[in-house]
Motif scaffolding. Structure first.
Motif, mmCIF file in Angstrom:
data_model
loop_
_atom_site.group_PDB
_atom_site.id
_atom_site.type_symbol
_atom_site.label_atom_id
_atom_site.label_comp_id
_atom_site.label_asym_id
_atom_site.label_seq_id
_atom_site.Cartn_x
_atom_site.Cartn_y
_atom_site.Cartn_z
ATOM 1 N N ASP A 107 0.850 -1.196 0.000
ATOM 2 C CA ASP A 107 0.000 0.000 0.000
ATOM 3 C C ASP A 107 0.887 1.247 0.000
ATOM 4 O OD1 ASP A 107 -2.335 -1.553 0.157
ATOM 5 O OD2 ASP A 107 -2.070 -1.761 2.325
ATOM 6 N N LEU A 108 1.411 1.563 -1.169
ATOM 7 C CA LEU A 108 2.365 2.661 -1.285
ATOM 8 C C LEU A 108 1.659 3.970 -1.626
ATOM 9 C CD1 LEU A 108 5.049 0.842 -3.450
ATOM 10 C CD2 LEU A 108 4.946 0.956 -0.972
ATOM 11 N N ASN A 109 2.139 5.070 -1.074
ATOM 12 C CA ASN A 109 1.717 6.390 -1.515
ATOM 13 C C ASN A 109 2.895 7.339 -1.335
ATOM 14 O OD1 ASN A 109 1.504 7.942 1.129
ATOM 15 N ND2 ASN A 109 0.094 6.241 1.562
ATOM 16 N N GLU A 110 2.857 8.461 -2.043
ATOM 17 C CA GLU A 110 4.011 9.364 -2.077
ATOM 18 C C GLU A 110 4.373 9.907 -0.699
ATOM 19 O OE1 GLU A 110 5.457 13.490 -4.268
ATOM 20 O OE2 GLU A 110 3.684 12.438 -5.000
ATOM 21 N N GLU A 111 3.364 10.226 0.110
ATOM 22 C CA GLU A 111 3.633 10.791 1.427
ATOM 23 C C GLU A 111 4.316 9.765 2.329
ATOM 24 O OE1 GLU A 111 3.698 13.956 4.103
ATOM 25 O OE2 GLU A 111 3.214 13.889 1.962
ATOM 26 N N LEU A 112 3.812 8.533 2.321
ATOM 27 C CA LEU A 112 4.404 7.476 3.144
ATOM 28 C C LEU A 112 5.835 7.189 2.724
ATOM 29 C CD1 LEU A 112 2.771 4.171 4.279
ATOM 30 C CD2 LEU A 112 4.979 4.110 3.135
ATOM 31 N N LEU A 113 6.047 7.084 1.412
ATOM 32 C CA LEU A 113 7.398 6.796 0.923
ATOM 33 C C LEU A 113 8.350 7.956 1.198
ATOM 34 C CD1 LEU A 113 6.664 4.985 -2.462
ATOM 35 C CD2 LEU A 113 7.230 3.984 -0.248
ATOM 36 N N GLY A 114 7.814 9.177 1.229
ATOM 37 C CA GLY A 114 8.644 10.322 1.588
ATOM 38 C C GLY A 114 9.069 10.271 3.038
ATOM 39 N N ASP A 115 8.119 9.927 3.923
ATOM 40 C CA ASP A 115 8.425 9.826 5.354
ATOM 41 C C ASP A 115 9.449 8.736 5.637
ATOM 42 O OD1 ASP A 115 6.627 11.833 5.890
ATOM 43 O OD2 ASP A 115 4.989 10.477 6.440
ATOM 44 N N ARG A 116 9.423 7.677 4.813
ATOM 45 C CA ARG A 116 10.292 6.516 5.047
ATOM 46 C C ARG A 116 11.313 6.352 3.925
ATOM 47 N NH1 ARG A 116 4.893 3.068 6.790
ATOM 48 N NH2 ARG A 116 4.431 4.393 8.576
ATOM 49 N N ARG A 117 11.728 7.487 3.420
ATOM 50 C CA ARG A 117 12.640 7.483 2.270
ATOM 51 C C ARG A 117 13.910 6.685 2.553
ATOM 52 N NH1 ARG A 117 11.872 9.012 -3.112
ATOM 53 N NH2 ARG A 117 13.882 9.499 -4.039
ATOM 54 N N HIS A 118 14.436 6.805 3.767
ATOM 55 C CA HIS A 118 15.674 6.111 4.128
ATOM 56 C C HIS A 118 15.508 4.597 4.019
ATOM 57 C CE1 HIS A 118 13.104 6.542 7.603
ATOM 58 N NE2 HIS A 118 13.785 5.625 8.263
ATOM 59 N N LEU A 119 14.290 4.114 4.159
ATOM 60 C CA LEU A 119 14.025 2.685 4.011
ATOM 61 C C LEU A 119 13.645 2.339 2.581
ATOM 62 C CD1 LEU A 119 11.967 2.068 7.283
ATOM 63 C CD2 LEU A 119 14.399 1.597 6.877
ATOM 64 N N TRP A 120 12.961 3.256 1.903
ATOM 65 C CA TRP A 120 12.548 3.026 0.516
ATOM 66 C C TRP A 120 13.758 2.913 -0.417
ATOM 67 C CZ3 TRP A 120 9.323 0.818 -2.338
ATOM 68 C CH2 TRP A 120 9.030 1.196 -3.642
ATOM 69 N N LEU A 121 14.876 3.490 -0.022
ATOM 70 C CA LEU A 121 16.089 3.366 -0.828
ATOM 71 C C LEU A 121 16.537 1.911 -0.955
ATOM 72 C CD1 LEU A 121 18.165 6.437 0.403
ATOM 73 C CD2 LEU A 121 17.167 6.124 -1.850
ATOM 74 N N ARG A 122 16.042 1.022 -0.103
ATOM 75 C CA ARG A 122 16.376 -0.398 -0.195
ATOM 76 C C ARG A 122 15.622 -1.113 -1.314
ATOM 77 N NH1 ARG A 122 16.720 -2.668 6.037
ATOM 78 N NH2 ARG A 122 17.609 -0.808 7.014
ATOM 79 N N SER A 123 14.591 -0.475 -1.845
ATOM 80 C CA SER A 123 13.792 -1.118 -2.895
ATOM 81 C C SER A 123 14.620 -1.305 -4.159
ATOM 82 C CB SER A 123 12.567 -0.263 -3.218
ATOM 83 O OG SER A 123 12.953 0.957 -3.843
ATOM 84 N N ARG A 124 14.241 -2.272 -4.968
ATOM 85 C CA ARG A 124 14.979 -2.531 -6.212
ATOM 86 C C ARG A 124 14.908 -1.326 -7.145
ATOM 87 N NH1 ARG A 124 15.128 -7.735 -9.342
ATOM 88 N NH2 ARG A 124 17.344 -7.369 -9.147
ATOM 89 N N LYS A 125 13.764 -0.673 -7.162
ATOM 90 C CA LYS A 125 13.609 0.514 -8.019
ATOM 91 C C LYS A 125 14.613 1.584 -7.637
ATOM 92 C CE LYS A 125 10.426 4.272 -9.162
ATOM 93 N NZ LYS A 125 9.050 4.820 -9.031
ATOM 94 N N MET A 126 14.675 1.919 -6.355
ATOM 95 C CA MET A 126 15.555 2.999 -5.931
ATOM 96 C C MET A 126 17.023 2.591 -6.011
ATOM 97 S SD MET A 126 13.661 5.529 -5.560
ATOM 98 C CE MET A 126 14.994 6.602 -5.059
ATOM 99 N N THR A 127 17.319 1.323 -5.736
ATOM 100 C CA THR A 127 18.707 0.866 -5.867
ATOM 101 C C THR A 127 19.173 0.992 -7.308
ATOM 102 O OG1 THR A 127 18.456 -0.682 -4.030
ATOM 103 C CG2 THR A 127 20.267 -1.081 -5.541
ATOM 104 N N ALA A 128 18.313 0.559 -8.245
ATOM 105 C CA ALA A 128 18.658 0.671 -9.664
ATOM 106 C C ALA A 128 18.820 2.130 -10.069
ATOM 107 C CB ALA A 128 17.589 -0.007 -10.525
ATOM 108 N N SER A 129 17.917 2.975 -9.588
ATOM 109 C CA SER A 129 17.969 4.404 -9.908
ATOM 110 C C SER A 129 19.269 5.036 -9.413
ATOM 111 C CB SER A 129 16.773 5.117 -9.279
ATOM 112 O OG SER A 129 16.894 6.518 -9.408
#
Length: 429
Positions: A107-129
């Motif tokens: 259940d992703l949304n921009e606000e949640l991912l912004g608050d937890r950006r330090h953890l979202w960087l672990r995602s494959r999308k952000m790692t590739a980026s």
């Protein structure tokens, strides 16, 4: 002592005993089997644990959650059913750090991912980026050094704004006012009298309250300045650099591009020279296509994207904007009076990618323009020393790293191409 290798290296071996370590990306199982998809910085791989092999550890293994860190040893083999085509039959597992319930789910949304950006960087999308971003930055350095440019930095804090604009962050500097830099250019135009060809990659700050997907308040700025360059030299350097970097990403980051589902053919189309049109032609084209714009008006982002699309959906140079739309330091094209020796490089789907110009070398003309625009350089008057003491023809350009990276990755926002985006409403984490 166990020698651990990366998951990517393990898959290259294709078979035999391997030892890998990382974090649990996915997990599922039953009371007899546990399937772990392990990730490290290089890739992911499925690992299978049988309860009969790990009866003493099973309670701990069965309780492992996503993002727990583990060391694994076992036999690797090909398996078409596995996420990356390989699987490790685990013979030994060492639990390094058990994770709590990971606060990011489907259940992703921009606000949640912004608050937890330090953890979202672990995602494959952000790692590739971020890997692609790293390649882009390295390629810029590599290209500029090959072209004989010197990297040189300027301060991020200044006692005055660079162009007298209102989009500057004011900060307290002891008992004085200071401002965060918007651009390296004023310094660069003085650097060239010592080094001739210079560049920098550094943060720039814009106090714009824009909420579009293509603006952040802090971005990384690739800027270039060169003595003895004219507009043609400037444009040629910019397009060669773009082509070089795209080729580098295609060569070094193919797997990352695949993770992001990037249309590789779009990148392979990037070949110099890019098409060139004048502002005048651009206005006529937009009018024919139904855009309500008049000569003398600046392009909006929709019009910039439209122009790139109308001219083959490729990179497009637009030159010779009316002088009244340009800054005081832009040169005037004497063959087309009233227009500047400037360019904007437009990119498909994004719009403006690079902004550059041949600068005005004549001190008197610059002073006249400053008076006409009612701009007082004040403490930035030192900038004009570049014209007072041995002025030469010169040119330069600037490129926003995040925009370029977002275009390469096919993102619909530059927020996905910077680790921690800063916006008018986002200052943490």
């Amino acid at each position: 002592m166990t020698k651990f290798i990366s998951i990517q290296e393990a898959m290259k071996r294709r078979k035999g005993k391997v030892a890998v370590r990382g974090w649990i990306y996915r997990e599922r199982g039953s009371n007899k089997m546990k399937f772990i998809v392990l990730r490290d910085s290089t890739n992911i791989i499925q690992c299978v644990l049988s309860r009969e092999k790990f009866e003493k550890q099973w309670k701990d293994i069965d309780s492992l959650l996503v993002e727990s860190s583990v060391e694994i040893e076992g036999e690797i083999k090909k398996d078409k059913r596995a996420p990356t085509g390989f699987e490790i039959s685990v013979s030994k597992i060492n639990i390094i750090g058990k994770a709590e319930d990971f606060p990011i789910n489907k259940d992703l949304n921009e606000e949640l991912l912004g608050d937890r950006r330090h953890l979202w960087l672990r995602s494959r999308k952000m790692t590739a980026s971020m890997k692609i971003r790293s390649t882009i930055l390295f390629a810029f350095h590599e290209f500029m050094h090959e072209k004989g440019f010197t990297e040189i930095q300027a301060p991020s804090l200044s006692g005055a704004t660079s162009e007298g604009g209102s989009e500057t962050f004011e900060v307290k500097y002891f008992d004085k006012k200071a401002y965060l830099t918007q651009s390296w250019q004023f310094y660069a135009e003085n650097f060239i009298s010592a080094f001739e060809k210079v560049y920098a990659i550094a943060p720039s700050f814009r106090a714009e309250k824009s909420r579009t997907p293509w603006h952040v308040t802090e971005f990384w700025h690739f800027e270039v300045e060169a003595a003895w360059f004219d507009l043609k030299d400037d444009m040629a350097l910019a397009e060669e650099c773009i082509e070089y970097v795209v080729k580098k990403v295609l060569k070094d980051n193919l797997e990352d591009l695949k993770i992001l589902n990037v249309d590789i053919s779009r990148l392979k189309k990037v070949k110099t020279p890019f098409k060139r049109i004048s502002y005048d032609e651009a206005i006529k084209t937009l009018q024919k296509k139904g855009h309500k714009i008049k000569y003398g008006e600046d392009f909006k982002s929709a019009e910039e994207r439209g122009l790139a699309k109308y001219y083959g959906d490729e990179f497009l140079f637009v030159t010779n904007y009316p002088l009244k739309l340009l800054k005081f330091y832009h040169g005037e094209d004497l063959k087309k009076p009233g227009t500047g020796t400037n360019f904007n490089l437009l990119a498909p789907e994004i719009g403006e990618m690079v902004d550059g110009s041949q600068r005005e070398p004549d001190l008197k003309k610059i002073v006249e323009r400053l008076k006409k625009a009612k701009i007082d350089l004040g403490k930035s008057d030192w900038y004009l020393d570049s014209r007072r003491y041995g002025s030469v023809p010169h040119a330069g350009f600037g490129l926003g790293v995040e925009r370029f990276a977002a275009w390469i990755c096919g993102f619909d926002t530059i927020k996905d191409s910077i680790p921690f985006p800063r916006t008018p409403t986002r200052l943490e984490p």
